[in-house]
Design an enzyme around this catalytic site. Structure first.
Site, mmCIF file in Angstrom:
data_model
loop_
_atom_site.group_PDB
_atom_site.id
_atom_site.type_symbol
_atom_site.label_atom_id
_atom_site.label_comp_id
_atom_site.label_asym_id
_atom_site.label_seq_id
_atom_site.Cartn_x
_atom_site.Cartn_y
_atom_site.Cartn_z
ATOM 1 N N ASP A 82 -2.333 -17.937 1.649
ATOM 2 C CA ASP A 82 -3.417 -18.749 1.070
ATOM 3 C C ASP A 82 -3.858 -19.813 2.081
ATOM 4 O O ASP A 82 -5.053 -20.049 2.297
ATOM 5 C CB ASP A 82 -3.009 -19.366 -0.272
ATOM 6 C CG ASP A 82 -1.610 -19.977 -0.271
ATOM 7 O OD1 ASP A 82 -0.866 -19.797 0.715
ATOM 8 O OD2 ASP A 82 -1.259 -20.658 -1.266
ATOM 9 N N LYS A 124 4.270 -15.179 2.390
ATOM 10 C CA LYS A 124 4.110 -15.804 1.074
ATOM 11 C C LYS A 124 5.500 -15.815 0.448
ATOM 12 O O LYS A 124 5.688 -15.444 -0.710
ATOM 13 C CB LYS A 124 3.104 -14.996 0.230
ATOM 14 C CG LYS A 124 2.691 -15.665 -1.071
ATOM 15 C CD LYS A 124 1.862 -16.922 -0.902
ATOM 16 C CE LYS A 124 1.785 -17.661 -2.225
ATOM 17 N NZ LYS A 124 1.090 -18.965 -2.106
ATOM 18 N N TYR A 160 0.802 -1.222 0.000
ATOM 19 C CA TYR A 160 0.000 0.000 0.000
ATOM 20 C C TYR A 160 0.838 1.276 0.000
ATOM 21 O O TYR A 160 0.323 2.337 0.332
ATOM 22 C CB TYR A 160 -0.893 0.033 1.246
ATOM 23 C CG TYR A 160 -2.227 -0.685 1.118
ATOM 24 C CD1 TYR A 160 -2.282 -2.041 0.830
ATOM 25 C CD2 TYR A 160 -3.433 -0.007 1.307
ATOM 26 C CE1 TYR A 160 -3.498 -2.702 0.741
ATOM 27 C CE2 TYR A 160 -4.650 -0.668 1.225
ATOM 28 C CZ TYR A 160 -4.674 -2.008 0.944
ATOM 29 O OH TYR A 160 -5.895 -2.659 0.872
ATOM 30 N N ASP A 178 -5.638 -6.881 4.925
ATOM 31 C CA ASP A 178 -6.901 -6.364 4.378
ATOM 32 C C ASP A 178 -7.780 -7.528 3.936
ATOM 33 O O ASP A 178 -8.965 -7.605 4.271
ATOM 34 C CB ASP A 178 -6.597 -5.434 3.199
ATOM 35 C CG ASP A 178 -7.861 -4.904 2.548
ATOM 36 O OD1 ASP A 178 -8.761 -4.467 3.291
ATOM 37 O OD2 ASP A 178 -7.955 -4.932 1.302
HETATM 38 C C1 IPM Z 1 -10.169 -1.376 4.688
HETATM 39 C C2 IPM Z 1 -10.581 -0.912 3.323
HETATM 40 C C3 IPM Z 1 -9.535 0.054 2.753
HETATM 41 C C4 IPM Z 1 -8.224 -0.699 2.642
HETATM 42 C C5 IPM Z 1 -9.950 0.692 1.420
HETATM 43 C C6 IPM Z 1 -11.190 1.527 1.569
HETATM 44 C C7 IPM Z 1 -8.862 1.487 0.771
HETATM 45 O O1 IPM Z 1 -10.788 -2.000 2.486
HETATM 46 O O2 IPM Z 1 -9.959 -0.535 5.579
HETATM 47 O O3 IPM Z 1 -10.083 -2.588 4.875
HETATM 48 O O4 IPM Z 1 -7.976 -1.368 1.652
HETATM 49 O O5 IPM Z 1 -7.442 -0.617 3.595
HETATM 50 MG MG MG Z 2 -10.673 -3.872 3.449
#
Ligand code: IPM
Ligand code: MG
Length: 355
Positions: free
Chosen positions: A220, A187, A138, A244
Site C-alpha cells: 500500500d 505486506k 496466481y 500486477d
Molecule cells: C497483466 C494482465 C493479466 C494479469 C490478466 C489478463 C490475467 O492484467 O498481464 O497484467 O493479471 O496478469
Molecule cells: Mg495487469
C-alpha cells in the site's frame, strides 16, 4: 550469414489485433535498418480460435512458443468468452507452463507534451517492476462449495515457495543500476505467512549482495510512493498480484495504460513473451484508435532479449520522438489513429538508419 530470428506473433483479441500489427511493422523496419532477418509466425490464437476449436491455443501451443526465439503477444479477452477462460487458456497457463518466472515491467517518464494527460512530475523517473510470474496469488488453486445457497463459500489459495521468491528477488537485485535502490514489496504485517516467507527470502538474497542498497516496503505504501515520488524507485520486486497492480499504477503515472510494456521471461531457457500490459479493451476495439506504443515498447524489449540492443534503442528513441512531437492517440490527448502512429514510427526508424 546474416542474423535471423524466428518470432511468434499472437495478436489475440480486441485491440491486440490492432496494436500488434503496428509493432510488427516497427520490428520489420528495425530489422531492415539494422541488417537482421525476422521469420514471423503469426498465430491466430485467442477467443475466435476458442469459439471454433474449444481451446484458446492448440495443444502443442506452449512448445511452439518455446521453440521460437521470442514471442510478441497482444491481448486476450472477449465479450463472448468468460474471462477466466481467455486469461487461463493462453497467457496465464503459458507463464506457468513455460516457467516464465519473471515479468519485467519498466515504467519511465515519457516526454511531457502540451497534450500530455498524465500527472506531471518535475524530475524524470525510471523504474523496473520485477513481478514474480508463476505463483503467489496466481497459482489457480481453490474452489467453491455450496453454490447458490447461503452457505456458499470460495477459496483462492496463494502459494509461495522459497525457490520462486529467491529467483525473482535475486534477478531484481542484479537488475539494480549502479548506486540504485532495490525495493522488496511486501505486506507481511497483514499476511505473515506468505509475505513473512517473502521477507525472509529477500533478507537471505540481500545477504548475497552486501553492497546493494535495499528496503522493504508494504504494497500500500509502495502504491502511494509511486504516485507521490516515483523518482525514489529504481527496481521493485513484487509478488504476482502486487506486481500486477503496481504496474497499472505505473501506467497511470505514465499517462496511459496504452504506454506500458512488459516481458514474461525465463532467462536461463531463453524464452520470452512480450506484451503490452493493457487488455483487449472491447469498448474501443475496431475503432482504429488504440494506442500502439505499449506494444511497440514491448517489441523493443523483445529486440533487447534476442540481442539486437541497438535496434531496441532506436525503437525507444522513435517512441520518444513521436511523443515529443505530439504524435499520439486519443488516450494521450492526441488525434492520431493506431496506424498513423505506426506510420510515424516507421518513418522515424527508416530515417534514423539513413542518417
Ligand atoms: C497483466 C494482465 C493479466 C494479469 C490478466 C489478463 C490475467 O492484467 O498481464 O497484467 O493479471 O496478469
Ligand atoms: Mg495487469
Amino acid at each position: 550469414m546474416s542474423r535471423a530470428y524466428r518470432i511468434c506473433v499472437i495478436p489475440g483479441d480486441g485491440i491486440g489485433k490492432e496494436v500488434t500489427p503496428e509493432a510488427v511493422r516497427v520490428l520489420e523496419a528495425a530489422a531492415s535498418s539494422f541488417g537482421f532477418e525476422l521469420g514471423l509466425d503469426v498465430l491466430p490464437w485467442g477467443s475466435e480460435y476458442y469459439l471454433r476449436d474449444g481451446r484458446m491455443m492448440p495443444e502443442n501451443g506452449h512448445e511452439v512458443l518455446a521453440n521460437s526465439e521470442a514471442t510478441l503477444f497482444g491481448a486476450v479477452g472477449s465479450l463472448e468468452v468468460p474471462d477466466t477462460i481467455t486469461a487461463w487458456g493462453l497467457i496465464l497457463s503459458t507463464r506457468q507452463k513455460l516457467d516464465l518466472y519473471l515479468n519485467l515491467r519498466p515504467i519511465r517518464s515519457f516526454p511531457v507534451t502540451e497534450t500530455h494527460v498524465g500527472p506531471r512530475y518535475q524530475e524524470p523517473y525510471d523504474m523496473l517492476i520485477v513481478r514474480e510470474n508463476t505463483e503467489g496469488e496466481y497459482v489457480g488453486l481453490g474452489g467453491r462449495l455450496y453454490g447458490g445457497t447461503d452457505r456458499e463459500m470460495a477459496s483462492q489459495v496463494s502459494v509461495f515457495t522459497r525457490h520462486s521468491i529467491d529467483r525473482a528477488v535475486d534477478y531484481a537485485f542484479r537488475a539494480v543500476p549502479p548506486r540504485g535502490l532495490l525495493t522488496s514489496v511486501t505486506k507481511s504485517n497483514a499476511l505473515p505467512h506468505t509475505m513473512g516467507l517473502w521477507d525472509e527470502v529477500s533478507e537471505d538474497v540481500a545477504g548475497r549482495y552486501p553492497e546493494q542498497r535495499w528496503e522493504r516496503m508494504h504494497v500500500d505504501a509502495a502504491a502511494y510512493q509511486m504516485v507521490r515520488a516515483p523518482q525514489r524507485f529504481d527496481v521493485l520486486v513484487a509478488s504476482n498480484l502486487f506486481g500486477d497492480i503496481l504496474s497499472d499504477v505505473g501506467a497511470g503515472l505514465q499517462g496511459s495504460l496504452g504506454l506500458a510494456a512488459s516481458g514474461n521471461i525465463n532467462p536461463e531457457q531463453k524464452i520470452g513473451i512480450f506484451e503490452p500490459i493493457h487488455g483487449s479493451a472491447p469498448d474501443i476495439a475496431g475503432k482504429g484508435i488504440a494506442n500502439p506504443f505499449g506494444s511497440v515498447s514491448s517489441a523493443a524489449m523483445l529486440l533487447d532479449f534476442i540481442g539486437e540492443e541497438a535496434a531496441a534503442e532506436s525503437v525507444r528513441a522513435a517512441v520518444d520522438d513521436c511523443l515529443t512531437a505530439g504524435v499520439a492517440t486519443a488516450d494521450l490527448g492526441g488525434t492520431c489513429s493506431t496506424t498513423e502512429v505506426g506510420d510515424e514510427l516507421v518513418t522515424r526508424l527508416t530515417a534514423s538508419s539513413r542518417s
